[in-house]
Design a protein around this motif. Structure first.
Motif, PDB file in Angstrom:
ATOM      1  N   MET A 326     -11.193 -31.604  -3.919  1.00  8.57           N
ATOM      2  CA  MET A 326     -11.745 -30.460  -3.178  1.00  8.57           C
ATOM      3  C   MET A 326     -11.605 -30.623  -1.669  1.00  8.57           C
ATOM      4  N   PRO A 327     -10.412 -31.000  -1.139  1.00 11.17           N
ATOM      5  CA  PRO A 327      -9.151 -31.291  -1.823  1.00 11.17           C
ATOM      6  C   PRO A 327      -8.856 -32.790  -1.870  1.00 11.17           C
ATOM      7  N   LEU A 328      -7.760 -33.150  -2.565  1.00  8.51           N
ATOM      8  CA  LEU A 328      -7.095 -34.438  -2.386  1.00  8.51           C
ATOM      9  C   LEU A 328      -5.979 -34.203  -1.384  1.00  8.51           C
ATOM     10  N   ASN A 329      -5.906 -35.041  -0.358  1.00 10.35           N
ATOM     11  CA  ASN A 329      -4.988 -34.758   0.740  1.00 10.35           C
ATOM     12  C   ASN A 329      -4.129 -35.969   1.085  1.00 10.35           C
ATOM     13  N   ARG A 330      -2.806 -35.780   1.061  1.00 19.03           N
ATOM     14  CA  ARG A 330      -1.848 -36.734   1.607  1.00 19.03           C
ATOM     15  C   ARG A 330      -1.076 -36.047   2.733  1.00 19.03           C
ATOM     16  N   PHE A 331      -0.852 -36.736   3.809  1.00 21.22           N
ATOM     17  CA  PHE A 331      -0.053 -36.293   4.945  1.00 21.22           C
ATOM     18  C   PHE A 331      -0.685 -35.149   5.731  1.00 21.22           C
ATOM     19  N   GLY A 332      -1.507 -34.324   5.118  1.00 18.30           N
ATOM     20  CA  GLY A 332      -1.916 -33.074   5.737  1.00 18.30           C
ATOM     21  C   GLY A 332      -2.863 -33.231   6.910  1.00 18.30           C
ATOM     22  N   GLN A 333      -2.696 -32.323   7.876  1.00 21.17           N
ATOM     23  CA  GLN A 333      -3.640 -32.152   8.976  1.00 21.17           C
ATOM     24  C   GLN A 333      -4.541 -30.991   8.552  1.00 21.17           C
ATOM     25  N   VAL A 334      -5.651 -31.338   7.911  1.00 19.37           N
ATOM     26  CA  VAL A 334      -6.434 -30.367   7.138  1.00 19.37           C
ATOM     27  C   VAL A 334      -7.801 -30.157   7.781  1.00 19.37           C
ATOM     28  N   HIS A 335      -8.152 -28.896   7.958  1.00 17.65           N
ATOM     29  CA  HIS A 335      -9.443 -28.505   8.527  1.00 17.65           C
ATOM     30  C   HIS A 335     -10.292 -27.909   7.408  1.00 17.65           C
ATOM     31  N   VAL A 336     -11.404 -28.555   7.107  1.00 15.49           N
ATOM     32  CA  VAL A 336     -12.306 -28.136   6.033  1.00 15.49           C
ATOM     33  C   VAL A 336     -13.661 -27.832   6.652  1.00 15.49           C
ATOM     34  N   PHE A 337     -14.128 -26.588   6.535  1.00 12.95           N
ATOM     35  CA  PHE A 337     -15.423 -26.284   7.148  1.00 12.95           C
ATOM     36  C   PHE A 337     -16.163 -25.191   6.382  1.00 12.95           C
ATOM     37  N   ASN A 338     -17.494 -25.300   6.432  1.00  9.54           N
ATOM     38  CA  ASN A 338     -18.404 -24.287   5.898  1.00  9.54           C
ATOM     39  C   ASN A 338     -18.142 -23.941   4.436  1.00  9.54           C
TER      40      ASN A 338
END
Length: 463
Positions: A326-338
């Motif tokens: 929620m999520p599983l992340n490789r390499f990513g520049q990931v923004h998770v909010f709210n």
């Protein structure tokens, strides 16, 4: 939008996405053993339609995507994701079955197009939803059970007179895979392009400029998976896809939970992989599934496509009784909010609804996680950093920033970041790895986020 695209509906002259081939089960590269074929144990209560409840009147369909996520960006700067908002009158389609949907996409190609789904679509049905035939094997499901969405598309569901959203069952949505001439190996073609001094951003292999809104999507039951532990079919897959906006979708296993089989019959719910970039998933509801969202599907050999890509925003989503990713992340520049994550680990909950792990930062990932609400029954506070965040995998990302969350559990009540390590042992990024979202966004408290998400997330709630 930048770059050219070539729609790929036909594969090497042999298969066409969305067109059944009815091939029998066959061993392919030592996978998909025919003895493992099993039809779906349950079919849903269908809600087919033949009449558009709006009378063809458009409302939100021509809207462009808002400017509050990674989908608004590219390596050349800010963009506006328009999807098919500029569609000519003859490129606005209302479809009631899978064959009409496939035909609309084939006719319009990469022209701007709006496709309005009414009722219930399942590619196992044909002849105006009067003839049903289960997928006959892996190749039949892979191609005949998948719809490839080309560039410059707005795909939306239209609520029926009872307020129920349009629904897709037994059908994978694929965004990406557009290769020039349909015959160029992705890595070889891309490297040749770059080595010739051309801008990688312009290589014609990324599907671009897609809006998907207001659809209920049931993850397909894999009739002939790779093996007993690995299914193939996803609910939705972004692969070599760029500038994608997904809003107000609902996704789950629908009427075919994993408990119907002793082996694995579902893969990802919504995966973002193979060099995809600049995507946002927002205001959506995810429920009753194992592997929810994979961002980057491998460590080894993926740097050519994934390093520097996989910019993804996940915001204002409801993750309800899911197992993992929620999520599983490789390499990513990931923004998770709210987002709001609700799970149960107690013994009373059925296996199909049991929580295992939430956010899972892995190889070369760089995440910014803000103001999340975690409500996980049966999870002790001192176990949060191996369940709510991490999942216990121990693979260090490039950087991880986490703040502003609230955790509610029956094993300790409410707690704020002061009561636990919001970093869960991960180091914040330094130097060139520090990044700030280049877009504006509204950040609310974790408490407010939960209320907003419960009220607004999912198909049928688009206002």
């Amino acid at each position: 939008m930048t770059g050219a695209s070539t729609p790929l509906q036909n594969v090497n002259g042999s298969y066409t996405y969305g067109v059944r081939n009815y091939l029998a089960p066959a061993l392919i590269d030592k996978l998909h053993n025919p003895s493992n074929y099993k039809a779906a144990g349950v079919v849903p209560t269908w809600q087919f339609a033949t009449v558009d409840p709006t009378g063809g009147k458009l409302s939100f369909e021509r809207a462009t995507a808002p400017q509050d996520g990674w989908h608004t960006w590219s390596r050349k700067g800010k963009v506006i994701v328009t999807g098919g908002s500029a569609a000519a009158t003859n490129r606005v389609y209302t479809v009631f079955n899978g064959q009409q949907l496939v035909a609309a996409l084939a006719e319009s190609g990469i022209e701007p197009k709006i496709v309005r789904v009414v009722g219930h679509i399942d590619l196992r049905w044909s002849s105006n939803n009067t003839v049903f035939k289960e997928y006959t094997g892996y190749l039949d499901q892979k191609f005949g059970g998948s719809i490839m969405i080309p560039s410059n598309t707005t795909l939306v569901g239209i609520n029926d007179a009872q307020g129920r959203p349009a629904r897709l069952t037994g059908t994978s949505i694929l965004i990406g895979g557009e290769l020039a001439n349909g015959a160029v190996d992705a890595q070889a073609g891309y490297m040749a392009w770059v080595n010739a001094g051309k801008d990688g951003e312009d290589y014609p292999t990324w599907t671009r400029n897609i809006i998907i809104r207001n659809l209920q999507i049931d993850a397909p039951w894999d009739v002939n998976p790779e093996d007993s532990a690995n299914a193939y079919a996803d609910g939705m897959t972004l692969s070599r896809a760029q500038n994608i906006y997904i809003d107000h979708v609902s996704m789950s296993d629908g009427d075919t939970p994993g408990s119907l089989s002793s082996d694995t019959r579902h893969d990802g719910l919504l995966d973002i992989v193979r060099g995809s970039d600049y995507a946002t998933v927002t205001n959506s509801y995810f429920h009753k599934h194992g592997k929810t969202t994979l961002i980057g599907n491998g460590d080894s050999g993926r740097a050519w496509s994934d390093a520097g890509r996989l910019h993804v925003t996940l915001s204002n989503n409801f993750y309800d009784r899911l197992y993992s990713r929620m999520p599983l992340n490789r390499f990513g520049q990931v923004h998770v909010f709210n987002n709001y994550i609700y799970g149960r680990t107690d013994s009373a909950v059925p296996a199909d609804l049991k929580f295992s792990s939430g956010l899972d930062p892995r190889y070369q990932s760089n995440m910014l996680v803000q103001n999340m609400y975690f409500e996980i029954t049966g999870l002790a506070l001192d176990g949060f950093c191996k369940k709510g965040i991490d999942g216990g995998n121990g693979t260090a990302p490039i950087g991880f920033r986490s703040s502003g969350h609230l955790m509610l559990t029956d094993k300790g009540g409410n707690t704020t970041p002061a009561a636990w390590d919001g970093q869960c042992g991960y180091a914040v990024p330094t130097g060139a790895n520090v990044w700030t979202p280049p877009y504006s966004y509204t950040l609310v408290t974790a408490t407010a986020a939960k209320a907003n998400v419960v009220a607004n997330a999912g198909a049928g709630k688009l206002k």
